[in-house]
Design a protein around this motif. Structure first.
Motif, short mmCIF file in Angstrom:
data_model
loop_
_atom_site.label_atom_id
_atom_site.label_comp_id
_atom_site.label_asym_id
_atom_site.label_seq_id
_atom_site.Cartn_x
_atom_site.Cartn_y
_atom_site.Cartn_z
N ILE A 182 38.58 23.18 41.86
CA ILE A 182 39.82 22.78 41.17
C ILE A 182 39.50 22.18 39.80
O ILE A 182 40.12 22.52 38.79
CB ILE A 182 40.61 21.77 42.03
N MET A 183 38.48 21.30 39.75
CA MET A 183 38.12 20.67 38.49
C MET A 183 37.53 21.68 37.50
O MET A 183 37.74 21.58 36.29
CB MET A 183 37.13 19.53 38.72
N MET A 184 36.79 22.67 38.03
CA MET A 184 36.26 23.71 37.15
C MET A 184 37.39 24.51 36.53
O MET A 184 37.33 24.87 35.34
CB MET A 184 35.32 24.65 37.93
N TYR A 185 38.43 24.78 37.30
CA TYR A 185 39.58 25.51 36.77
C TYR A 185 40.33 24.67 35.74
O TYR A 185 40.70 25.15 34.67
CB TYR A 185 40.53 25.90 37.90
N VAL A 186 40.54 23.40 36.05
CA VAL A 186 41.28 22.51 35.14
C VAL A 186 40.55 22.39 33.80
O VAL A 186 41.17 22.37 32.73
CB VAL A 186 41.46 21.12 35.78
N ASN A 187 39.21 22.31 33.86
CA ASN A 187 38.42 22.10 32.64
C ASN A 187 37.83 23.39 32.08
O ASN A 187 36.92 23.34 31.25
CB ASN A 187 37.28 21.12 32.94
N TYR A 292 36.67 34.91 31.53
CA TYR A 292 37.42 34.66 32.76
C TYR A 292 36.49 34.40 33.96
O TYR A 292 36.95 34.13 35.06
CB TYR A 292 38.34 35.84 33.10
N LEU A 293 35.20 34.48 33.71
CA LEU A 293 34.25 34.31 34.81
C LEU A 293 34.28 32.89 35.35
O LEU A 293 34.15 32.67 36.56
CB LEU A 293 32.83 34.68 34.35
N LYS A 294 34.47 31.91 34.47
CA LYS A 294 34.54 30.52 34.92
C LYS A 294 35.75 30.33 35.83
O LYS A 294 35.67 29.60 36.84
CB LYS A 294 34.60 29.58 33.72
N THR A 295 36.85 30.99 35.52
CA THR A 295 38.03 30.94 36.39
C THR A 295 37.71 31.57 37.74
O THR A 295 38.08 31.05 38.80
CB THR A 295 39.22 31.68 35.74
N GLY A 296 37.01 32.72 37.71
CA GLY A 296 36.62 33.38 38.94
C GLY A 296 35.71 32.51 39.80
O GLY A 296 35.87 32.45 41.02
N LEU A 300 36.29 31.07 43.48
CA LEU A 300 35.26 31.32 44.48
C LEU A 300 34.88 30.03 45.20
O LEU A 300 34.80 30.00 46.44
CB LEU A 300 34.02 31.93 43.80
N LEU A 301 34.65 28.95 44.45
CA LEU A 301 34.29 27.67 45.07
C LEU A 301 35.42 27.13 45.93
O LEU A 301 35.19 26.61 47.03
CB LEU A 301 33.93 26.65 43.98
N ALA A 302 36.66 27.28 45.44
CA ALA A 302 37.81 26.81 46.22
C ALA A 302 37.95 27.61 47.52
O ALA A 302 38.24 27.04 48.59
CB ALA A 302 39.08 26.92 45.39
N PHE A 303 37.74 28.92 47.44
CA PHE A 303 37.80 29.78 48.63
C PHE A 303 36.73 29.38 49.65
O PHE A 303 37.01 29.24 50.85
CB PHE A 303 37.62 31.24 48.23
N ILE A 304 35.51 29.17 49.17
CA ILE A 304 34.40 28.80 50.06
C ILE A 304 34.66 27.44 50.69
O ILE A 304 34.42 27.23 51.89
CB ILE A 304 33.07 28.80 49.28
N GLY A 305 35.17 26.48 49.88
CA GLY A 305 35.48 25.16 50.41
C GLY A 305 36.55 25.22 51.48
O GLY A 305 36.44 24.58 52.53
N ALA A 306 37.61 26.01 51.23
CA ALA A 306 38.69 26.17 52.22
C ALA A 306 38.16 26.80 53.50
O ALA A 306 38.56 26.42 54.61
CB ALA A 306 39.82 27.00 51.62
N LYS A 307 37.25 27.76 53.34
CA LYS A 307 36.66 28.44 54.50
C LYS A 307 35.86 27.45 55.35
O LYS A 307 35.87 27.51 56.58
CB LYS A 307 35.77 29.59 54.02
#
Length: 350
Positions: A182-187, A292-296, A300-307
Motif C-alpha cells: 500500500i505504501m509503495m503504491y501511495v509513494n 508502471y512496474l512500481k505499481t505492479g 504484487l506485495l499486497a496480493f502476497i500479503g493478503a494470501k
C-alpha cells in the motif's frame, strides 16, 4: 540429513563456480559492461533456474530424504503443505509432492526476481549520487551479491526457525507485506533522492573509518602516508549492502508466502540474486521506461500479503501454488505492457 548436506553442498559449489565464470566474463575494467554481455548472462542465469526447476521436479524428494509415506507425511506437515496424498500409492504421492515443490521454487524465483527490479531503481540512484564510473559498477555489484547471499542465508533459516516455533509470525509477515504494498503504491510517484554527505551509512562510516575524499580506480581501500583509507567506492558498497538488507525484509517474507520450505526459499532467492547483476546492466539505461512496474510490484506485495493472511482459505477458493504463479505473472505482464503502451510523459521546459 545426509542427502540435505549433499544437496546444499552441491548447490554452494555450483554458486561459487558460476560466480567465478560471471566475474571472468564481466572482469574488463577498461570499459562498462555491454548490453550484449548482460543479455548473455541474464539468459544463462534464467536457464540455470529453469534447469534447477527440472531437477526439483525429478529429484525433489531427495532434498529431505523422503523414502517412505511416513517421511513424506512428516515433511508435508512440517512445511505446511496442503497436499492430498495417497497412502496406497507412494510413487504418485511423491510425484505430486515434487511437482508442488518445483512450482513453489519457480514461483518464489519469479517473485524475488521481480522485486529485484525495485532494487535496481535504488542502485541506479546510488551510483548516480556518488558519481561512480560505469566501468566500476560490476565490481561493486559482484561483492554486493556475495554479501547478499550470506545475509539471505542467515535471514531465511532464522525466519524458518521462527515460523516453525511461532506460526502466527506468518500473519505478521502478511500484514507487513500488505502495508508495504500500500505504501509503495501511495509513494509510487515520489522523486527519490540520495544525498551522499547526509546518508546514514556515510555518517556511520565517517565515525569509525578514515575516508579518502576521492576515488582511486576500482579500489575499496588505499594506503597514503602509511595510513589505510576507505575510498568512496567502499562506501557505495556498504550502501548497496544496506539497501539489500532493507529489501530482504520485504522479499524473504514474500517467498515464505509461497513456500515454508527453507531450502526452496533459499534456492529461489539465490538464483534471483545471482541474476540481479546482469539484469542491472541490461535495464540500467531503460529502467525509467517501465514506470508502471512500481505499481505492479505494489499490487504484487499486497496480493502476497493478503494470501498469507488468508492462508487457511486460499486452497478452498482455488488459489493453489500454480494459480498463484499465474496471478503473479499476470500482474507483472500487465504493468510491463502498460508501461510500453502508455509511456511516461516528459515535461517540456518552457
Amino acid at each position: 540429513m545426509h542427502n540435505e548436506l549433499i544437496f546444499i553442498s552441491g548447490f554452494i559449489v555450483f554458486i561459487l563456480a558460476m560466480l567465478a565464470i560471471d566475474l571472468g566474463l564481466f572482469a574488463d575494467d577498461k570499459k562498462p559492461v555491454s548490453i550484449r554481455r548482460a543479455t548473455i548472462m541474464s539468459v544463462v542465469w534464467i536457464c540455470f533456474a529453469l534447469c534447477f526447476y527440472g531437477l526439483i521436479l525429478k529429484y525433489g524428494n531427495l532434498l529431505h530424504h523422503i523414502d517412505s509415506f511416513s517421511s513424506l507425511q512428516q515433511i508435508n506437515a512440517a512445511n505446511f503443505h496442503h497436499l492430498t496424498l495417497d497412502p496406497n500409492n507412494l510413487p504418485a504421492s511423491l510425484q505430486l509432492y515434487r511437482k508442488n515443490l518445483a512450482l513453489e521454487f519457480i514461483s518464489g524465483y519469479v517473485v524475488e526476481y521481480a522485486l529485484s527490479v525495485d532494487n535496481i531503481f535504488v542502485m541506479v540512484l546510488i551510483f548516480t549520487a556518488f558519481a561512480v564510473d560505469q566501468k566500476h559498477y560490476h565490481k561493486v555489484l559482484f561483492w554486493g551479491i556475495i554479501g547478499a547471499i550470506v545475509m539471505r542465508f542467515a535471514f531465511i533459516f532464522l525466519g524458518s526457525t521462527l515460523i516453525s516455533h511461532f506460526h502466527w509470525i506468518l500473519y505478521l509477515f502478511g500484514a507487513f507485506l500488505m502495508y508495504t504494498g500500500i505504501m509503495m503504491y501511495v509513494n509510487r510517484n515520489d522523486k527519490a533522492e540520495i544525498d551522499p554527505e547526509k546518508h546514514a551509512i556515510v555518517r556511520f562510516a565517517s565515525k569509525y573509518f578514515a575516508i579518502h575524499p576521492k576515488f582511486h580506480g576500482d579500489k575499496f581501500f588505499v594506503r597514503i602516508d602509511h595510513k589505510k583509507l576507505v575510498t568512496p567506492l567502499f562506501l557505495v558498497l556498504l550502501i548497496i549492502e544496506g539497501t539489500d538488507l532493507l529489501f530482504a525484509v520485504d522479499s524473504i517474507p514474500a517467498v515464505f508466502s509461497i513456500t515454508k520450505d527453507p531450502y526452496i526459499v533459499f534456492f529461489s532467492n539465490i538464483f534471483a540474486i545471482l541474476g540481479l547483476r546482469s539484469m542491472f546492466f541490461l535495464l540500467v539505461n531503460v529502467i525509467e521506461k517501465f514506470h508502471y512496474l512500481k505499481t505492479g510490484l505494489a499490487v504484487l506485495l499486497a496480493f502476497i500479503g493478503a494470501k498469507m493472511l488468508a492462508a487457511n482459505y486460499v486452497d478452498g477458493i482455488g488459489l493453489t501454488t500454480g494459480n498463484s504463479l499465474l496471478v503473479i505473472l499476470m500482474i507483472l505482464l500487465v504493468s510491463i505492457v502498460a508501461s510500453l503502451l502508455f509511456p511516461k510523459k516528459v515535461a517540456v521546459a518552457k
